[in-house]
Design an enzyme around this catalytic site. Structure first.
Site, PDB file in Angstrom:
ATOM      1  N   VAL A  64     147.124  89.562  81.303  1.00 43.34           N
ATOM      2  CA  VAL A  64     146.915  88.110  81.349  1.00 43.34           C
ATOM      3  C   VAL A  64     148.015  87.399  80.565  1.00 43.34           C
ATOM      4  O   VAL A  64     148.557  86.381  81.007  1.00 43.34           O
ATOM      5  CB  VAL A  64     145.522  87.755  80.790  1.00 43.34           C
ATOM      6  CG1 VAL A  64     145.380  86.246  80.591  1.00 43.34           C
ATOM      7  CG2 VAL A  64     144.436  88.277  81.727  1.00 43.34           C
ATOM      8  N   HIS A  65     148.355  87.928  79.417  1.00 41.84           N
ATOM      9  CA  HIS A  65     149.410  87.329  78.608  1.00 41.84           C
ATOM     10  C   HIS A  65     150.752  87.364  79.336  1.00 41.84           C
ATOM     11  O   HIS A  65     151.521  86.396  79.311  1.00 41.84           O
ATOM     12  CB  HIS A  65     149.523  88.082  77.282  1.00 41.84           C
ATOM     13  CG  HIS A  65     150.500  87.482  76.327  1.00 41.84           C
ATOM     14  ND1 HIS A  65     151.804  87.922  76.242  1.00 41.84           N
ATOM     15  CD2 HIS A  65     150.385  86.473  75.426  1.00 41.84           C
ATOM     16  CE1 HIS A  65     152.440  87.212  75.315  1.00 41.84           C
ATOM     17  NE2 HIS A  65     151.616  86.325  74.809  1.00 41.84           N
ATOM     18  N   ALA A  66     151.034  88.472  80.024  1.00 41.22           N
ATOM     19  CA  ALA A  66     152.324  88.634  80.698  1.00 41.22           C
ATOM     20  C   ALA A  66     152.439  87.765  81.942  1.00 41.22           C
ATOM     21  O   ALA A  66     153.535  87.326  82.300  1.00 41.22           O
ATOM     22  CB  ALA A  66     152.545  90.095  81.070  1.00 41.22           C
TER      23      ALA A  66
END
Length: 245
Positions: A64-66
C-alpha cells in the site's frame, strides 16, 4: 517507453540509498529527523488502513505504501503453508547474507544498501548470446544464464519488470532450482498476470515461498519495496523486536 529488458516500462523505482553503511539503520531508508518523521507518519497512516498483526501484514502495508493504494493490500498473494512463510524465509535469507538477484537495473537501484550485507546483483546483461541465438527476450535469457551458474539457489529472487523473466524463473524452479524466496511483481498488459500465476503455481508445487500479486499492476518500485521490507524484518529480528518462527 521501453526498458532495458525490451518489455513494457514499469513505474520508476525509488532511488537507491547511497548512505554510508556505517550509519544507523533506519526504517524506509530515512536518515534525518525530518525524513524519519515523514516516514513514520506515512506508515502510521498506512497502518490505519491495513491490519498490523502478522509479518504478512507488513508486506501488505508495504504494498500500500509503495503504490499509494489501500486496495492493493487485497491483491498480494503468499505462497506457502502460511502467509507469513515467505516473509520468514526472506528475512532468514537476508540474515544469512544470501544474494538478492533482481531482473533489471531499476529494481536493483531500489534495494536499500543498509540493514544487510547481502550481495545485490541484476540478471540483465547476462545471457546476451543465448538471447541472440534463440530470439528470447534479454531478461529471460539473463535469468537462464544466471540459473546455469547456480546464482538463484538459496537467493532472494526478485522480478519487478519483465513477465518473461518470471516465466523463465518458473521454468528454472520446475527444473530443480530452489530460491530461498521469490518476490515477483512484473507489470503490464501482456503476460504479466499470467506469468505471476504460473510462478505461484510452480512455487507452490515445489515448496518455494513466494510473494506475488494478481492483476495487471506491479512494477519495479513495488518489487524493491517488498524486498526492502524483508530486509527490515530481518533487521528487526536481529535486534529482537521481531521473533522469526
Amino acid at each position: 517507453m521501453t526498458t532495458e529488458s525490451g518489455e513494457t516500462a514499469p513505474d520508476e523505482a525509488s532511488g537507491a540509498d547511497d548512505a554510508d553503511d556505517t550509519e544507523e539503520y533506519a526504517d524506509l531508508g530515512a536518515t534525518t529527523a525530518d525524513a524519519m518523521a515523514i516516514a513514520e507518519t506515512s506508515m502510521d497512516r498506512v497502518r490505519e488502513l491495513v491490519p498490523d498483526e502478522t509479518l504478512a501484514d507488513r508486506i501488505r502495508q508495504k504494498s500500500v505504501h509503495a503504490t499509494g493504494d489501500p486496495e492493493f493490500q487485497h491483491l498480494v498473494r503468499f505462497t506457502g503453508e502460511r502467509a507469513d512463510e515467505p516473509v520468514v524465509a526472506g528475512a532468514r535469507a537476508v540474515r544469512a547474507e544470501r544474494p538478492i538477484v533482481t531482473d533489471i537495473t531499476m529494481v536493483k537501484a531500489g534495494i536499500t544498501g543498509r540493514g544487510h550485507d547481502c550481495p545485490v546483483r541484476k540478471a540483465i546483461g547476462n545471457g546476451s548470446e543465448l538471447a541472440e541465438r534463440t530470439g528470447m527476450t534479454r531478461t529471460a535469457a539473463s535469468v537462464l544464464e544466471l540459473d546455469r551458474e547456480g546464482v538463484y539457489d538459496d537467493a532472494v529472487a526478485v522480478v519487478g519488470n519483465a513477465p518473461t523473466a518470471a516465466l523463465a524463473l518458473a521454468d528454472c524452479i520446475e527444473d530443480g532450482t530452489r530460491p530461498a524466496v521469490v518476490v515477483a511483481t512484473p507489470v503490464g498488459f501482456v503476460k504479466a498476470a499470467e506469468s505471476r500465476q504460473r510462478l505461484r503455481e510452480v512455487a507452490a508445487s515445489h515448496g518455494v515461498p513466494a510473494i506475488t500479486n494478481v492483476g495487471r499492476r506491479g512494477g519495479s518500485g513495488l518489487a524493491a519495496g517488498l524486498t526492502n521490507e524483508l530486509v527490515h524484518v530481518a533487521s528487526d529480528a536481529r535486534d529482537g523486536t521481531v521473533q522469526l518462527p
